[in-house]
Design an enzyme around this catalytic site. Structure first.
Site, PDB file in Angstrom:
ATOM      1  N   SER A 114       0.852  -1.185   0.000  1.00 17.28           N
ATOM      2  CA  SER A 114       0.000   0.000   0.000  1.00 17.28           C
ATOM      3  C   SER A 114       0.888   1.235   0.000  1.00 17.28           C
ATOM      4  CB  SER A 114      -0.886   0.015   1.248  1.00 17.28           C
ATOM      5  OG  SER A 114      -1.556   1.247   1.401  1.00 17.28           O
TER       6      SER A 114
ATOM      7  N   TYR B 294      -2.647  -0.616  10.181  1.00 14.99           N
ATOM      8  CA  TYR B 294      -2.648  -0.962   8.753  1.00 14.99           C
ATOM      9  C   TYR B 294      -1.301  -0.605   8.127  1.00 14.99           C
ATOM     10  CZ  TYR B 294      -4.059  -0.877   3.823  1.00 14.99           C
ATOM     11  OH  TYR B 294      -4.147  -1.089   2.462  1.00 14.99           O
TER      12      TYR B 294
END
Length: 244
Positions: free
Chosen positions: A142, A155
């Site tokens: 990501s 995350y």
């Protein structure tokens, strides 16, 4: 080997980037093994694959469970004899919160699915690819795995870990004919992000918009193709310039 004979495993295939990549790889002639925790969503992706005259199977799995991961890897090996492509994609985002407000349970879940799940997939797929002396893997990291992302500490930590796994695995297995790269999406319009405010232009980057799952899938399909044959250990951002 012709691309039409190649076998690809896609985790998180039930929706979003995983579904888009599954359909595109199938359209290119690959046999797709679809893995997802949600059986209904995974079966729907399989229906869409078959609707476009593709070939595939669906296997339900919790990617954070070692036995489930071993099961989907062994089933694909038994069914098709090999694993040529692995899109190690399944993940969860959690909710926005300051680090001190992030629950221990949510932190554990983020690491279990996003990081341990990626590790387990690599661990068992690499054993098959090592026997073959060939294979291509793309891990989903990501933009949060390459820069700070306020209010997504768990995350972000998990995706930084995926970047680390990618680089290390690429260094270890490149000499065996196995290429391993990571794709790092920015904001993408998926079920996982549908409840988030994606309208902030700073968050969206210079292009001032989020991506479609298909735009990320296009890059994944390039990375697993022979046209990317000299890419190994690459951390490829696909974020509209968010991390530029």
């Amino acid at each position: 080997m012709s691309i039409t004979n190649r076998v690809a495993i896609i985790t998180g295939a039930g929706s979003g980037i995983g579904r888009a990549a599954s359909l595109k790889l199938s359209k290119q002639g690959m046999i797709v093994a679809l893995v997802d925790y949600n059986s209904e969503a995974g079966e729907e992706t399989l229906r869409l694959v078959e609707e476009q005259e593709g070939k595939g199977i669906f296997i339900r799995a919790d990617v954070s469970n070692s036995k489930d991961v071993q099961n989907y890897v062994s089933k694909v090996k038994e069914e098709f004899g090999r694993i040529d492509v692995f899109f190690n994609n399944a993940g969860v985002m959690g909710s926005f919160s300051p680090l001190a407000e992030l629950s221990e349970e949510m932190f554990d879940q983020l690491l279990a699915v996003n990081l341990k799940g990626a590790f387990l997939g690599l661990k068992y797929v690499l054993k098959v690819m090592e026997e073959q002396q060939s294979g291509v893997i793309v891990n989903t990291a990501s933009s949060a795995g390459v820069q700070s992302t306020p209010y997504l500490s768990g995350y972000s930590a998990s995706k930084h870990g995926v970047v680390g796994l990618t680089k290390t695995a690429a260094a270890e297995y490149g000499q065996l004919g196995i290429r391993i790269n990571a794709v790092c999406p920015g904001g993408v319009r998926t079920n996982m992000t549908k409840d988030l405010d994606m309208s902030d232009p700073i968050q969206n980057g210079p292009l001032r918009r989020t991506a479609t799952p298909e735009e990320i899938a296009n890059v994944v399909c390039f990375l697993v193709s022979d046209e990317a044959s000299y890419m190994n250990g690459s951390i490829v951002t696909v974020d509209g310039g968010l991390t530029a």
